[in-house]
Design a protein around this motif. Structure first.
Motif, PDB file in Angstrom:
ATOM      1  N   THR A   1      -1.380 -10.202  -2.634  1.00 51.19           N
ATOM      2  CA  THR A   1      -0.987  -9.396  -3.803  1.00 51.19           C
ATOM      3  C   THR A   1      -0.201  -8.171  -3.382  1.00 51.19           C
ATOM      4  OG1 THR A   1      -2.931 -10.114  -5.069  1.00 51.19           O
ATOM      5  CG2 THR A   1      -1.851  -8.097  -5.790  1.00 51.19           C
ATOM      6  N   GLN A   2      -0.659  -7.520  -2.329  1.00 55.01           N
ATOM      7  CA  GLN A   2       0.026  -6.320  -1.853  1.00 55.01           C
ATOM      8  C   GLN A   2       1.406  -6.641  -1.284  1.00 55.01           C
ATOM      9  OE1 GLN A   2      -3.095  -4.950   0.795  1.00 55.01           O
ATOM     10  NE2 GLN A   2      -3.650  -3.291  -0.598  1.00 55.01           N
ATOM     11  N   VAL A   3       1.545  -7.803  -0.641  1.00 54.17           N
ATOM     12  CA  VAL A   3       2.853  -8.207  -0.108  1.00 54.17           C
ATOM     13  C   VAL A   3       3.848  -8.413  -1.250  1.00 54.17           C
ATOM     14  CG1 VAL A   3       4.122 -10.025   1.102  1.00 54.17           C
ATOM     15  CG2 VAL A   3       1.910  -9.246   1.982  1.00 54.17           C
ATOM     16  N   VAL A   4       3.401  -9.111  -2.288  1.00 59.10           N
ATOM     17  CA  VAL A   4       4.267  -9.344  -3.451  1.00 59.10           C
ATOM     18  C   VAL A   4       4.635  -8.013  -4.106  1.00 59.10           C
ATOM     19  CG1 VAL A   4       4.392 -10.366  -5.755  1.00 59.10           C
ATOM     20  CG2 VAL A   4       3.396 -11.663  -3.871  1.00 59.10           C
ATOM     21  N   CYS A   5       3.644  -7.146  -4.293  1.00 61.35           N
ATOM     22  CA  CYS A   5       3.904  -5.839  -4.915  1.00 61.35           C
ATOM     23  C   CYS A   5       4.852  -5.006  -4.065  1.00 61.35           C
ATOM     24  CB  CYS A   5       2.586  -5.087  -5.117  1.00 61.35           C
ATOM     25  SG  CYS A   5       1.553  -5.761  -6.435  1.00 61.35           S
TER      26      CYS A   5
END
Length: 325
Positions: free
Chosen positions: A289-293
């Motif tokens: 999730t953090q990578v996408v964000c």
């Protein structure tokens, strides 16, 4: 056009360096004696801003520009920078720390994220800056990704404390940081106050208020002095060096492309912090999730600061040169 492109580069650099500053400061606060001190964040903020102020004094002295700062202090725009310093430094940052102490870092990040939105509204009303609807949408998408990142950054977003005080602190942060950029941009329209002079006034004011007003009232003055004999204080100074460079680029961006676009690029620091946390020890592996964000934040902030999105595409001549090569 060159000014616009240069301003965007300054904004991107400011975000990257502030992300580095954030990670290095977190490393310092996890070291002795900060790790065992209940108000380590505030003591770290005091040392950080004092380090920035000292670095800037040396920088401006080497450039022979201390006299320019002194002259600017006697002008109306120079005095406005002092007001901006109080809003962005002691008021904004103290509110941020109060919020973290009462409602936790996750919810604080969610609320404080909206300072560019407020700043954009103020820039529209006071500085007559304009952003196209698609730029506003890109900014909102980036803000949404930052909210998701802040929410996922902690497994316990709800912290035991005074919720009303925490929310009030976070709102003070939004008002302080958002209005600071607008006032600074207005002040730097005067030729007597360029971005370097404005930054020295800002950091000197913030450091003095932190050191002689906030620290004694909060009871961290003694601890702050005691911490100077430890390696962790040197790490805070390194964070301050990255922060000073970030501020220099941020103020250049505000002067070149305005408050709304400068802030839009500066908030990319939340994505850069994820990247630097992965590289620097102790390495923190981001979640999917953090990578996408992270990607969404970087793309969204660049789009929000770009009036003509077509400028981001390779020019036809560049394509021809690449194919010939």
């Amino acid at each position: 056009m060159k000014t616009q492109h240069g301003g965007k580069r300054y904004g991107i650099f400011s975000g990257a360096l502030w992300g580095l500053d954030t990670v290095v400061l977190a490393i310092a606060l996890a070291m002795f004696p900060f790790a065992d001190y209940g108000q380590s964040a505030l003591a770290g903020a005091v040392l950080h801003d004092v380090a920035c102020a000292v670095i800037l004094v040396v920088y401006m002295a080497l450039r022979g520009r201390l006299k320019d700062t002194w002259a600017a202090l006697h002008t109306r725009p120079g005095k406005s920078v002092i007001a901006a310093a109080l809003l962005g430094g002691p008021i904004g940052m103290s509110g941020y720390l109060i919020a973290i102490a009462n409602i936790g870092p996750g919810q604080t990040a969610i609320i404080s994220t909206f300072y560019p939105a407020l700043g954009t509204l103020l820039a529209f009303a006071l500085l007559k800056e304009r952003m196209a609807p698609r730029q506003v949408l890109a900014l909102l998408v980036a803000l949404g990704a930052i909210i998701v990142t802040g929410w996922s950054a902690t497994s316990d977003p709800i912290k035991s404390g005074n919720a009303i005080l925490g929310v009030a602190g976070a709102l003070a942060c939004v008002v302080g940081w958002g209005s600071e950029a607008v006032i600074l941009t207005w002040g730097m329209r005067d030729e007597a106050v360029d971005n370097e002079v404005a930054l020295q006034i800002r950091e000197t004011t913030s450091a003095l208020v932190y050191l002689f007003v906030v620290a004694p009232i909060a009871g961290v003055f003694g601890f702050t002095l005691h911490s100077l004999g430890n390696v962790s204080a040197g790490v805070v100074a390194l964070a301050g060096l990255a922060g000073t460079a970030s501020y220099l680029f941020y103020y250049k961006a505000l002067s070149a492309i305005g408050a709304s676009r400068g802030m839009a690029l500066n908030i990319s620091y939340s994505a850069w912090a994820i990247i630097f946390a992965l590289v620097l020890p102790p390495r923190t592996i981001p979640t999917p999730t953090q990578v996408v964000c992270c990607v969404v934040i970087l793309v969204g902030t660049v789009l929000a600061a770009t009036s003509n999105w077509g400028d981001l595409l390779p020019k036809r001549s560049e394509k021809v040169s690449a194919s010939q090569a």
